[in-house]
Design a protein around this motif. Structure first.
Motif, PDB file in Angstrom:
ATOM      1  N   VAL A  75       0.789  -1.373   0.043  1.00  0.00           N
ATOM      2  CA  VAL A  75       0.155   0.038   0.142  1.00  0.00           C
ATOM      3  C   VAL A  75       0.913   1.252   0.072  1.00  0.00           C
ATOM      4  CG1 VAL A  75      -1.607   1.394   1.593  1.00  0.00           C
ATOM      5  CG2 VAL A  75      -2.016  -0.953   1.052  1.00  0.00           C
ATOM      6  N   GLY A  76       0.541   2.258  -0.721  1.00  0.00           N
ATOM      7  CA  GLY A  76       1.243   3.351  -0.816  1.00  0.00           C
ATOM      8  C   GLY A  76       0.128   4.737  -0.577  1.00  0.00           C
ATOM      9  N   TYR A  77       0.879   5.725  -0.320  1.00  0.00           N
ATOM     10  CA  TYR A  77       0.177   7.053   0.017  1.00  0.00           C
ATOM     11  C   TYR A  77       0.243   8.356  -1.030  1.00  0.00           C
ATOM     12  CZ  TYR A  77      -2.419   5.118   3.964  1.00  0.00           C
ATOM     13  OH  TYR A  77      -3.166   4.482   5.196  1.00  0.00           O
ATOM     14  N   ARG A  78      -0.531   9.170  -1.329  1.00  0.00           N
ATOM     15  CA  ARG A  78      -0.082  10.299  -1.837  1.00  0.00           C
ATOM     16  C   ARG A  78      -0.650  11.592  -1.598  1.00  0.00           C
ATOM     17  NH1 ARG A  78      -4.467   8.154  -5.401  1.00  0.00           N
ATOM     18  NH2 ARG A  78      -5.964   9.643  -6.247  1.00  0.00           N
ATOM     19  N   LEU A  79      -0.150  12.520  -1.731  1.00  0.00           N
ATOM     20  CA  LEU A  79      -0.991  13.817  -1.490  1.00  0.00           C
ATOM     21  C   LEU A  79      -1.752  14.287  -2.675  1.00  0.00           C
ATOM     22  CD1 LEU A  79       1.660  16.389   0.051  1.00  0.00           C
ATOM     23  CD2 LEU A  79      -0.344  15.047   1.174  1.00  0.00           C
ATOM     24  N   GLN A  80      -3.023  14.636  -2.379  1.00  0.00           N
ATOM     25  CA  GLN A  80      -3.996  14.936  -3.702  1.00  0.00           C
ATOM     26  C   GLN A  80      -4.444  16.166  -3.185  1.00  0.00           C
ATOM     27  OE1 GLN A  80      -4.485  12.835  -6.316  1.00  0.00           O
ATOM     28  NE2 GLN A  80      -5.307  14.679  -7.160  1.00  0.00           N
ATOM     29  N   SER A  81      -4.525  17.157  -4.352  1.00  0.00           N
ATOM     30  CA  SER A  81      -5.395  18.168  -4.226  1.00  0.00           C
ATOM     31  C   SER A  81      -6.660  17.920  -5.101  1.00  0.00           C
ATOM     32  CB  SER A  81      -4.459  19.535  -4.446  1.00  0.00           C
ATOM     33  OG  SER A  81      -4.081  19.407  -5.878  1.00  0.00           O
ATOM     34  N   VAL A  82      -7.030  19.117  -5.286  1.00  0.00           N
ATOM     35  CA  VAL A  82      -8.318  18.891  -6.577  1.00  0.00           C
ATOM     36  C   VAL A  82      -7.498  18.640  -7.867  1.00  0.00           C
ATOM     37  CG1 VAL A  82     -10.003  20.542  -7.710  1.00  0.00           C
ATOM     38  CG2 VAL A  82      -9.632  20.831  -5.463  1.00  0.00           C
ATOM     39  N   ARG A  83      -6.401  19.199  -8.283  1.00  0.00           N
ATOM     40  CA  ARG A  83      -5.738  19.242  -9.680  1.00  0.00           C
ATOM     41  C   ARG A  83      -4.740  18.160  -9.609  1.00  0.00           C
ATOM     42  NH1 ARG A  83      -4.297  24.643 -12.077  1.00  0.00           N
ATOM     43  NH2 ARG A  83      -4.065  23.289 -14.139  1.00  0.00           N
ATOM     44  N   PHE A  84      -4.055  18.013  -8.630  1.00  0.00           N
ATOM     45  CA  PHE A  84      -2.601  17.429  -8.614  1.00  0.00           C
ATOM     46  C   PHE A  84      -2.419  16.251  -7.418  1.00  0.00           C
ATOM     47  CE2 PHE A  84      -1.727  21.598 -10.113  1.00  0.00           C
ATOM     48  CZ  PHE A  84      -1.514  21.546 -11.437  1.00  0.00           C
ATOM     49  N   GLY A  85      -1.702  15.400  -7.920  1.00  0.00           N
ATOM     50  CA  GLY A  85      -1.458  14.159  -6.840  1.00  0.00           C
ATOM     51  C   GLY A  85       0.129  13.965  -6.872  1.00  0.00           C
ATOM     52  N   TYR A  86       0.804  13.526  -5.814  1.00  0.00           N
ATOM     53  CA  TYR A  86       2.220  13.342  -5.535  1.00  0.00           C
ATOM     54  C   TYR A  86       2.325  12.303  -4.711  1.00  0.00           C
ATOM     55  CZ  TYR A  86       2.712  18.068  -7.543  1.00  0.00           C
ATOM     56  OH  TYR A  86       2.469  19.107  -8.287  1.00  0.00           O
ATOM     57  N   PRO A  87       3.126  11.283  -4.944  1.00  0.00           N
ATOM     58  CA  PRO A  87       3.543   9.971  -4.021  1.00  0.00           C
ATOM     59  C   PRO A  87       4.151  10.474  -2.906  1.00  0.00           C
ATOM     60  CG  PRO A  87       4.878   9.870  -6.126  1.00  0.00           C
ATOM     61  CD  PRO A  87       3.918  11.055  -6.382  1.00  0.00           C
ATOM     62  N   VAL A  88       3.939   9.995  -1.741  1.00  0.00           N
ATOM     63  CA  VAL A  88       4.628  10.262  -0.620  1.00  0.00           C
ATOM     64  C   VAL A  88       5.421   8.983  -0.224  1.00  0.00           C
ATOM     65  CG1 VAL A  88       4.243  10.664   1.897  1.00  0.00           C
ATOM     66  CG2 VAL A  88       2.673  11.751   0.405  1.00  0.00           C
ATOM     67  N   LEU A 140      -4.712  12.806   2.025  1.00  0.00           N
ATOM     68  CA  LEU A 140      -3.830  11.759   2.107  1.00  0.00           C
ATOM     69  C   LEU A 140      -4.490  10.541   1.704  1.00  0.00           C
ATOM     70  CD1 LEU A 140      -1.882  11.847   5.350  1.00  0.00           C
ATOM     71  CD2 LEU A 140      -0.863  12.062   2.990  1.00  0.00           C
ATOM     72  N   ILE A 141      -4.232   9.986   0.508  1.00  0.00           N
ATOM     73  CA  ILE A 141      -4.875   9.027  -0.407  1.00  0.00           C
ATOM     74  C   ILE A 141      -4.371   7.595  -0.183  1.00  0.00           C
ATOM     75  CG2 ILE A 141      -6.167   8.110  -2.155  1.00  0.00           C
ATOM     76  CD1 ILE A 141      -7.293  10.703  -1.203  1.00  0.00           C
ATOM     77  N   ALA A 142      -4.924   6.560   0.392  1.00  0.00           N
ATOM     78  CA  ALA A 142      -4.128   5.342   0.208  1.00  0.00           C
ATOM     79  C   ALA A 142      -4.341   4.728  -1.000  1.00  0.00           C
ATOM     80  CB  ALA A 142      -4.709   4.376   1.457  1.00  0.00           C
ATOM     81  N   GLU A 143      -3.536   4.048  -1.585  1.00  0.00           N
ATOM     82  CA  GLU A 143      -3.774   3.425  -2.880  1.00  0.00           C
ATOM     83  C   GLU A 143      -3.167   2.175  -2.929  1.00  0.00           C
ATOM     84  OE1 GLU A 143      -2.185   6.271  -5.488  1.00  0.00           O
ATOM     85  OE2 GLU A 143      -0.008   6.098  -5.030  1.00  0.00           O
ATOM     86  N   TYR A 144      -3.586   1.150  -3.861  1.00  0.00           N
ATOM     87  CA  TYR A 144      -3.008  -0.099  -4.012  1.00  0.00           C
ATOM     88  C   TYR A 144      -3.199  -0.693  -5.298  1.00  0.00           C
ATOM     89  CZ  TYR A 144      -2.651  -5.353  -3.050  1.00  0.00           C
ATOM     90  OH  TYR A 144      -2.086  -6.470  -3.187  1.00  0.00           O
ATOM     91  N   GLU A 145      -2.068  -1.042  -6.165  1.00  0.00           N
ATOM     92  CA  GLU A 145      -2.090  -1.338  -7.422  1.00  0.00           C
ATOM     93  C   GLU A 145      -2.836  -0.654  -8.115  1.00  0.00           C
ATOM     94  OE1 GLU A 145      -3.142  -5.843  -6.935  1.00  0.00           O
ATOM     95  OE2 GLU A 145      -1.072  -6.095  -6.457  1.00  0.00           O
ATOM     96  N   GLY A 146      -2.812   0.655  -8.504  1.00  0.00           N
ATOM     97  CA  GLY A 146      -3.334   1.732  -9.204  1.00  0.00           C
ATOM     98  C   GLY A 146      -4.903   1.892  -8.880  1.00  0.00           C
ATOM     99  N   ARG A 147      -5.273   1.611  -7.712  1.00  0.00           N
ATOM    100  CA  ARG A 147      -6.688   2.216  -7.426  1.00  0.00           C
ATOM    101  C   ARG A 147      -6.817   2.720  -5.971  1.00  0.00           C
ATOM    102  NH1 ARG A 147      -9.634  -2.198  -4.355  1.00  0.00           N
ATOM    103  NH2 ARG A 147      -8.293  -3.733  -3.945  1.00  0.00           N
TER     104      ARG A 147
END
Length: 555
Positions: A36-49, A81-88
């Motif tokens: 599992v990974g996390y990313r920072l997500q705004s309305v327009r942009f997302g960056y991996p953490v 902060l969005i938790a993501e797994y294998e592209g979802r």
């Protein structure tokens, strides 16, 4: 049921923000929590953490706010902060509502540019009615330092004058000019493909790491392959004509090798093919530098010359994180080659020659025990550097010396004022500013007394006693900051008063057992091959391994 991510802890260490989150998995949707990974997500942009699995559903997220993505800070915005797994996407992290009042405690405001600019990081929750989500807010603020006075004609005229003066000092037009000239010279003149520029804006001549690399290249016959050019000057000796010459040399070089901060490079146009190599003059010190003191005394701007380096060197893998943080670059750009100047320091013949040369130059000191006093400077830099000589009791130190000991005072080259040694004490307390190379003095010193200086780097290899006279330790820690606790990591006894210093000297209480641990932590190599590693890995080829993400200095 679905997934649920909850923020458990928030912690700061200088410019590093660490957030620990717990992810409760969905029993109907099994996943591998380690992936599992996390990313920072705004309305327009997302960056991996950067995410590390801690076990039991917990992940540690580390965000370096000054070097978050492509050598840039976290952009302005409100971030989930969005938790993501294998592209979802699995879910957005939330914060326990019963603890939301404590979020204000973690707010940080980083002031810089003479307190006229501010980078702020705050925490909160969204305004959702059902499941408020945890958010990180990052914003930059600016203020006009000249307050308008319109109460009178004189006040208005003063406001106009001050704002005009402020505009004249604005570096942006100068920066635009430098970038324009450097790009123009690149196109009109270009570089031959084999030109190396050795340069420093803090030294008047070739020395230290730069000298050793240049000399080693000559020893290997590489001066027949490369065209060497040089630029050395001090801030107080700079001029418009001199600056234009430096711009020309920079713009026509294929490889630029420096050893200190080089402000011109902040604005300079550097094609990606040009290598900019930082052979930082200090091996390792305790004081924070560069972005390690972001928001503190002497803080850099969010964008400066440090971020332009293709490579910077360090003495060991342990120091890679330290210099990556300080320079605002990714870890893969910091290469543990060792310090080239150590090569000559460890060379037995060179060391013996240094001792012989000292004895011949100063026969009156033959047979004396030599104490070398070599502290760092106080102040922001070369323009206001000083040392507080009132903290030294020259009379008592003279009495301690007796007939068999002398103290050599070797002040930092930024400090213009010599030590005010009274004439009657100058046979035992000696101003050694004209005694040649500092490394040669280390070879003859029986005891080193310093404070937060990187001079300990070389001296530790001799396994001789060291004392640390840190009369301003608490103030220094609060204003400049240390990477690690000074008292526990210094490779010798720490003395906060002059009484403690003399007592340690009298009792020979040096705590030398700390030296071995210091050497093990700060040296990958104790040999004479550091210059060769710089030449082979950074000038002729590429580093043997990558340690992080790629970067683009043009952005």
């Amino acid at each position: 049921m679905g997934f649920d991510s909850v923020v458990e802890t928030i912690a700061w260490e200088r410019v590093h923000l660490t957030i620990v989150v717990r992810l409760d998995a969905d029993p109907d949707d099994p996943i591998d929590l380690e992936r599992v990974g996390y990313r920072l997500q705004s309305v327009r942009f997302g960056y991996p953490v950067r995410t590390t699995y801690l076990g039991e559903g917990r992940h540690e997220l580390v965000l370096t706010i000054t070097d978050f993505h492509q050598r840039r800070p976290i952009p302005d915005g409100t971030w989930r902060l969005i938790a993501e797994y294998e592209g979802r996407d699995l879910c957005a992290a939330r914060f326990p509502l019963e603890r939301v009042d404590i979020l204000d405690e973690f707010t940080r405001a980083f002031l810089y540019m003479g307190n006229t600019e501010n980078y702020t990081v705050t925490f909160g929750i969204t305004e959702a009615d059902v499941r408020p989500e945890f958010v990180v807010r990052t914003y930059r603020f600016y203020r006009n330092p000249v307050v308008a006075n319109t109460d009178s004609v004189r006040g208005f005229a003063g406001t106009v004058a001050r704002r005009t003066l402020r505009a004249a000092r604005d570096p942006r037009p100068v920066g635009f000019t430098i970038r324009f000239l450097s790009r123009l010279l690149r196109r009109l003149v270009g570089s031959p493909g084999n030109r190396i520029l050795f340069a420093s804006e803090m030294r008047s001549r070739l020395e230290g790491n730069l000298l050793r690399v240049r000399d080693r290249m000559i020893e290997r016959g590489l001066d027949q392959t490369f065209d060497f050019t040089y630029s050395f000057r001090l801030p107080q000796s700079s001029s418009t004509l001199g600056t234009l010459k430096v711009i020309y040399l920079l713009a026509t070089a294929d490889i630029i090798i420096i050893d200190d901060y080089f402000g011109l490079l902040e604005y300079f146009y550097l094609p990606e093919k040009v290598k900019l190599i930082q052979l930082w003059h200090a091996g390792v010190g305790f004081k924070s530098i560069g972005y390690s003191r972001f928001g503190k005394y002497g803080s850099p701007k969010l964008h400066n010359a440090h971020r332009r380096y293709t490579y910077a060197i360090a003495g060991s893998d342990h120091l890679v994180d330290v210099y990556a943080e300080a320079f605002g670059v990714e870890k893969s750009a910091v290469i543990a080659t060792g310090l080239p100047r150590i090569d000559t320091f460890l060379d037995a013949e060179t060391a013996a020659a240094a001792v012989r040369g000292f004895e011949q130059a100063h026969p009156e000191l033959s047979g004396k025990r030599i104490v070398l006093f070599a502290p760092t400077f106080r102040g922001r830099g070369i323009r206001d550097a000083y040392y507080d000589y009132d903290t030294i009791d020259f009379a008592r130190w003279y009495d301690w010396c007796g007939d068999d000991t002398v103290v050599l005072f070797r002040m930092h080259h930024f400090v213009a004022d010599p030590p005010p040694i009274p004439p009657q004490y100058r046979d035992r307390l000696i101003d050694a500013s004209g005694f040649g190379d500092t490394n040669n003095l280390l070879q003859v010193a029986d005891i080193l007394i310093t404070d937060y200086s990187s001079i300990i780097y070389e001296y530790a290899l001799l396994r001789r006693p060291m004392l640390f006279y840190s009369y301003d330790r608490e103030v220094y820690a609060a204003t400049r900051g240390f990477h690690h606790d000074f008292a526990t990591t210094a490779p010798g006894k720490v003395c906060d008063t002059f009484d403690e210093l003399l007592r340690a000297l009298r009792d020979q209480d040096f705590e030398t057992e700390k030296v071995d641990a210091f050497v093990a932590q700060n040296f990958n190599y104790v040999d004479t091959g550091s210059a060769d590693r710089v030449i082979d890995w950074l000038i002729l080829g590429e580093p043997p391994r990558a340690q992080g993400d790629e970067h683009d200095r043009r952005k």
